[in-house]
Design an enzyme around this catalytic site. Structure first.
Site, PDB file in Angstrom:
ATOM      1  N   SER A 158     -42.826  37.963 -18.257  1.00  0.00           N
ATOM      2  CA  SER A 158     -43.324  38.644 -19.440  1.00  0.00           C
ATOM      3  C   SER A 158     -43.125  37.852 -20.723  1.00  0.00           C
ATOM      4  O   SER A 158     -43.716  38.161 -21.753  1.00  0.00           O
ATOM      5  CB  SER A 158     -42.603  39.989 -19.562  1.00  0.00           C
ATOM      6  OG  SER A 158     -41.205  39.787 -19.801  1.00  0.00           O
ATOM      7  N   SER A 182     -38.970  36.746 -15.573  1.00  0.00           N
ATOM      8  CA  SER A 182     -39.729  36.667 -16.827  1.00  0.00           C
ATOM      9  C   SER A 182     -39.309  35.562 -17.788  1.00  0.00           C
ATOM     10  O   SER A 182     -39.941  35.380 -18.814  1.00  0.00           O
ATOM     11  CB  SER A 182     -39.663  38.003 -17.562  1.00  0.00           C
ATOM     12  OG  SER A 182     -40.433  38.957 -16.891  1.00  0.00           O
TER      13      SER A 182
END
Length: 490
Positions: A158, A182
């Site tokens: 992310s 992430s």
């Protein structure tokens, strides 16, 4: 002034100390670079006025000989970290224009050490995604492109904004968070270095929660040394976070260049997946040879429960997300959509405020926590998690210092290429989720290129709170592989 953006943190620190340039000049060069690279969509909120103010303050302290270890170093901050008086949204509509009256522990430590805030960086909504396409501010573009193609590629997720900004020289380093990969996956997709520290090494206080037993903050930087410099400022005990561990923070930078002679490096047979691209297999073998040439010993190890890690992760993480995101209800802060009564107001606010991926994960999480399914799913996933942790403990008990694996199953893919099938997207985390499930540290280091000229990374997994070994080994790989910079097209 543009060449000021191409330095590493270590070089900039030296230049500031030698008075070759000022912190304000360094900051202005980065602000100009951010303005020129808006099409990458890495920043969701540049903060030029705050940056100049902090840079002037750093210059004044450097002049008096009082500059901290990061004095004058311009950084980008993932929009998951609360920044006092500066909008923090987790890239979700439901947080609207939320302006925190407090500062996250990690960022407050960076400011304590003299760093400069350039702005807030884009990420997947609530950190849920592997491509930075779920943000309410739109997708981030990777500064790398396939040879001979103009197709926009994802930077990974992310922490896609963090990785893209560091790779495109829009900041000298960035904060990021890692719940299932992430930090490491975007680092591998952009030829940057990302380390997910041991769970409890960096405070989670003031970071928007996704899955509280998995989330961990860490840096993304241009090289291994810079990651070590940032990590030292970010790490440390925080009484405000009950999962924060009270052990001394070592000088991570001192681990760079240390001999790795005699270290035992595990090569897990379970990471050799069916259909794994030949170039990933080749890179993995090359990485092992580089470590062997530096004096490390390679040993085959077994992590038998690896195949259950991804399904178990996609039960545990959504369950915790469902619980953590219950607070966004249109009552206390953020978006509120009107309704005939309080229940309808809740429903309307959450339906309007959350994007598709967040809604999907909240529904999965709520389902696996429900009365009839708690034992069948959530409880079993937690038992699998214990077995995954034990696999690693058994390896380390046999004298293995670190484990070498690929970081991702492929290079960066195109924006929109994998959005149709969520499961295909989730498979991007196949090499990274085990590390979060076991609470271990993991570092991704750029190690080579694929046939289309895109970067690929290798991952090193370490023993709990032994990030120093990862920095030493990572530096060996980095030295052998060399540095990779995307050709500028933006």
């Amino acid at each position: 002034m543009t060449d000021l953006t191409s330095m590493t943190i270590a070089e900039a620190r030296q230049g500031l100390a030698n008075k070759s340039f000022t912190a304000l000049e360094l900051t202005e060069a980065h602000l100009a670079a951010i303005e020129a690279a808006r099409m990458l969509n890495a920043y969701v909120l540049p903060t030029p006025d705050r940056a100049r103010e902090m840079a002037k303050d750093a210059d004044a302290k450097i002049a008096k000989g009082e500059g901290g270890p990061l004095a004058g170093i311009p950084l980008g901050i993932k929009d998951l970290f609360a920044t006092r008086d500066i909008r923090t949204t987790a890239c979700s509509k439901i947080l609207g224009n939320f302006i925190p009256p407090y500062e996250s522990t990690v960022t407050s430590q960076l400011w304590r050490d003299g760093a400069v805030l350039l702005g807030k960086l884009n990420n997947d909504e609530f950190a849920m995604g592997s491509s930075n396409e779920t943000s309410c501010f739109g997708p981030v573009t990777n500064p790398w492109r396939r040879g001979g193609s103009n197709t926009a590629l994802v930077p990974g997720g992310s922490s896609g904004g963090s990785a893209s900004a560091v790779a495109a020289l829009l900041c000298m380093g960035a904060t990021a968070t890692d719940t299932g990969g992430s930090i490491r996956q975007p680092a591998a997709f952009t030829a940057t270095v990302g380390i997910k520290p041991t769970y409890g090494r960096c405070s989670r206080w003031g970071i928007v929660a996704f899955a509280s037993s998995l989330d961990q903050a860490g840096p993304i930087a241009r090289n291994v040394r810079d990651a070590a410099i940032l990590m030292r400022s970010m790490a440390g005990h925080d009484p405000k976070d009950t999962t924060s561990v009270d052990i001394a923070v070592p000088d991570y930078e001192a681990a760079i260049g240390k001999s790795v002679k005699g270290m035992r490096i595990g090569i897990p047979k379970e990471y050799r997946l069916d259909g794994m691209p030949a170039e990933i297999e080749k890179l993995w073998s090359e990485g092992a040879e580089w470590l062997k040439a530096a004096g490390a010993e390679l040993v085959e190890v077994s992590l038998p429960h690896t195949k259950y890690a991804l399904p178990a992760y996609y039960i545990v993480a959504p369950a915790e997300a469902s619980s953590n995101l219950a607070r966004y209800d249109g009552v206390r802060y953020g978006l509120r959509e009107p309704g005939k009564n309080v229940i309808e107001m809740y429903e309307n606010s959450r339906a309007e405020g959350f994007g598709d991926e967040v809604r999907r994960r909240v529904m999965i999480g709520t389902y696996v926590l429900s009365a009839g399914y708690y034992d069948a799913y959530y409880l079993r996933a937690q038992k699998v998690r214990t077995l995954i942790k034990k696999d690693f403990e058994d390896c380390f008990a046999k004298g293995v210092h670190a484990i070498l694996t690929p970081a991702t199953p492929s290079a960066a893919f195109g924006v929109g290429e994998k959005g149709a099938d969520p499961v295909e997207m989730y498979l991007n985390d196949i090499f990274t989720v085990t590390v979060n499930m076991a609470g271990l540290p993991g570092i991704a280091v750029p190690s080579g290129m694929d046939a289309q000229g895109l970067p690929l990374g290798l991952q090193l997994i370490g023993r709990p709170f032994d990030e120093e070994t990862l920095f030493s080994l990572g530096a060996v790989i980095e030295q052998a592989a060399g540095h990779f910079t995307p050709p500028k097209w933006w």
